[in-house]
Design a protein around this motif. Structure first.
Motif, PDB file in Angstrom:
ATOM      1  N   PRO A   1       1.047  -1.163  -0.639  1.00  0.00           N
ATOM      2  CA  PRO A   1      -0.380  -0.188   0.277  1.00  0.00           C
ATOM      3  C   PRO A   1       1.083   1.371   0.332  1.00  0.00           C
ATOM      4  CG  PRO A   1      -0.740  -1.561   1.428  1.00  0.00           C
ATOM      5  CD  PRO A   1       0.486  -1.995   1.095  1.00  0.00           C
ATOM      6  N   SER A   2       0.448   2.267  -0.992  1.00  0.00           N
ATOM      7  CA  SER A   2       1.514   3.759  -1.213  1.00  0.00           C
ATOM      8  C   SER A   2       0.666   4.878  -1.319  1.00  0.00           C
ATOM      9  CB  SER A   2       2.211   3.647  -1.621  1.00  0.00           C
ATOM     10  OG  SER A   2       1.595   3.047  -2.998  1.00  0.00           O
ATOM     11  N   VAL A   3       0.224   6.043  -1.441  1.00  0.00           N
ATOM     12  CA  VAL A   3      -0.050   7.342  -1.432  1.00  0.00           C
ATOM     13  C   VAL A   3       0.934   8.276  -2.520  1.00  0.00           C
ATOM     14  CG1 VAL A   3      -2.198   9.384  -0.387  1.00  0.00           C
ATOM     15  CG2 VAL A   3      -1.508   6.827   0.640  1.00  0.00           C
ATOM     16  N   GLU A   4       0.088   8.963  -3.355  1.00  0.00           N
ATOM     17  CA  GLU A   4       1.331   9.309  -4.296  1.00  0.00           C
ATOM     18  C   GLU A   4       0.605  10.590  -4.307  1.00  0.00           C
ATOM     19  OE1 GLU A   4       2.951   8.083  -7.474  1.00  0.00           O
ATOM     20  OE2 GLU A   4       3.941   6.456  -7.043  1.00  0.00           O
ATOM     21  N   ALA A   5       0.792  12.108  -4.123  1.00  0.00           N
ATOM     22  CA  ALA A   5      -0.008  13.221  -3.652  1.00  0.00           C
ATOM     23  C   ALA A   5       0.801  14.423  -3.603  1.00  0.00           C
ATOM     24  CB  ALA A   5      -1.070  13.242  -2.926  1.00  0.00           C
ATOM     25  N   SER A   6      -0.097  15.378  -4.125  1.00  0.00           N
ATOM     26  CA  SER A   6       0.909  16.586  -4.080  1.00  0.00           C
ATOM     27  C   SER A   6      -0.165  17.908  -3.179  1.00  0.00           C
ATOM     28  CB  SER A   6       1.672  17.170  -5.103  1.00  0.00           C
ATOM     29  OG  SER A   6       0.937  16.587  -6.273  1.00  0.00           O
TER      30      SER A   6
ATOM     31  N   VAL B   1      -3.004   5.498  -5.321  1.00  0.00           N
ATOM     32  CA  VAL B   1      -2.892   5.065  -4.252  1.00  0.00           C
ATOM     33  C   VAL B   1      -2.970   3.578  -4.452  1.00  0.00           C
ATOM     34  CG1 VAL B   1      -4.466   4.274  -2.216  1.00  0.00           C
ATOM     35  CG2 VAL B   1      -4.435   7.003  -3.185  1.00  0.00           C
ATOM     36  N   VAL B   2      -2.169   2.946  -3.655  1.00  0.00           N
ATOM     37  CA  VAL B   2      -2.226   1.580  -3.863  1.00  0.00           C
ATOM     38  C   VAL B   2      -2.587   1.095  -2.874  1.00  0.00           C
ATOM     39  CG1 VAL B   2      -0.671  -0.246  -4.366  1.00  0.00           C
ATOM     40  CG2 VAL B   2      -0.182   1.845  -5.580  1.00  0.00           C
ATOM     41  N   ALA B   3      -3.577   0.300  -3.061  1.00  0.00           N
ATOM     42  CA  ALA B   3      -4.362  -0.817  -1.484  1.00  0.00           C
ATOM     43  C   ALA B   3      -4.005  -2.306  -1.697  1.00  0.00           C
ATOM     44  CB  ALA B   3      -5.863  -0.236  -2.204  1.00  0.00           C
ATOM     45  N   ALA B   4      -3.939  -3.374  -0.578  1.00  0.00           N
ATOM     46  CA  ALA B   4      -3.564  -4.324  -1.025  1.00  0.00           C
ATOM     47  C   ALA B   4      -5.242  -4.980  -0.511  1.00  0.00           C
ATOM     48  CB  ALA B   4      -2.636  -4.337   0.585  1.00  0.00           C
ATOM     49  N   GLU B   5      -6.085  -4.202  -0.107  1.00  0.00           N
ATOM     50  CA  GLU B   5      -7.869  -4.625  -0.139  1.00  0.00           C
ATOM     51  C   GLU B   5      -8.434  -3.634  -0.288  1.00  0.00           C
ATOM     52  OE1 GLU B   5      -9.207  -4.403   4.352  1.00  0.00           O
ATOM     53  OE2 GLU B   5      -6.624  -5.805   3.980  1.00  0.00           O
TER      54      GLU B   5
ATOM     55  N   LEU C   1     -11.705   2.560  -2.779  1.00  0.00           N
ATOM     56  CA  LEU C   1     -10.354   2.050  -3.762  1.00  0.00           C
ATOM     57  C   LEU C   1     -10.545   0.908  -3.880  1.00  0.00           C
ATOM     58  CD1 LEU C   1      -7.900   3.614  -1.042  1.00  0.00           C
ATOM     59  CD2 LEU C   1      -8.499   4.240  -3.051  1.00  0.00           C
ATOM     60  N   ARG C   2     -10.054   0.532  -4.872  1.00  0.00           N
ATOM     61  CA  ARG C   2      -9.802  -0.925  -4.995  1.00  0.00           C
ATOM     62  C   ARG C   2      -9.143  -1.388  -4.753  1.00  0.00           C
ATOM     63  NH1 ARG C   2     -13.070  -0.331 -11.213  1.00  0.00           N
ATOM     64  NH2 ARG C   2     -14.972  -0.026 -10.854  1.00  0.00           N
ATOM     65  N   MET C   3      -8.608  -2.685  -4.775  1.00  0.00           N
ATOM     66  CA  MET C   3      -7.691  -2.760  -4.563  1.00  0.00           C
ATOM     67  C   MET C   3      -6.825  -3.214  -5.321  1.00  0.00           C
ATOM     68  SD  MET C   3      -6.762  -8.011  -3.978  1.00  0.00           S
ATOM     69  CE  MET C   3      -7.700  -8.570  -5.376  1.00  0.00           C
ATOM     70  N   GLY C   4      -5.402  -2.921  -5.481  1.00  0.00           N
ATOM     71  CA  GLY C   4      -4.427  -2.774  -6.922  1.00  0.00           C
ATOM     72  C   GLY C   4      -4.851  -1.759  -7.080  1.00  0.00           C
TER      73      GLY C   4
END
Length: 137
Positions: A26-31, A45-49, A73-76
């Protein structure tokens, strides 16, 4: 028969190793961005679930504060995730965009988290919250 069992065992081991090597982190990229339109977004946004991108107020101590918006969020990989702000956010305010789970609570698909609750709570990786902090412009 012995060969069949050995082949099956190797297949299971290889599949497990492949899955572990390709686990979603999981991660978040934003500015920093303008929120004049009442929306805050993350580039990725990367989500494991399945879960939520939750927008918290924060400050220089980086402590998550009240929730001021959220988006599913969707997984992925989730690209250009936009959350509608439920409160006024002024230029200069710091916002924490955080990944939350869909676990717990009484319903699936409805955001139930309140500050400090366990329902739909924050995701942690190695004990750290999965988030990015931005400043509203």
């Amino acid at each position: 028969m012995k060969t069949l069992i050995s082949a099956f065992a190797l297949t299971v081991a290889a599949t497990g190793a492949f899955a572990a090597a390709h686990a979603v982190t999981p991660s978040v990229e934003a500015s920093n961005q303008s929120v004049a339109n009442g929306i805050v977004s993350a580039d990725m946004v990367v989500a494991a679930e399945n879960g939520w991108m939750v927008v918290h107020r924060t400050n220089a101590e980086m402590t998550p504060g009240p929730v001021v918006g959220y988006a599913p969020l969707r997984m992925g990989d989730n690209v250009d995730v936009a959350a509608i702000l439920t409160e006024e956010v002024a230029a200069g305010d710091m916002l924490m965009l955080m990944v939350h789970s869909e676990a717990g609570g009484t319903m699936t698909g409805g955001f139930e988290y309140t500050l400090g609750a366990v329902e739909d709570g924050p995701i942690r990786v190695d004990g750290a919250l999965v988030m990015a902090v931005i400043t509203a412009e």
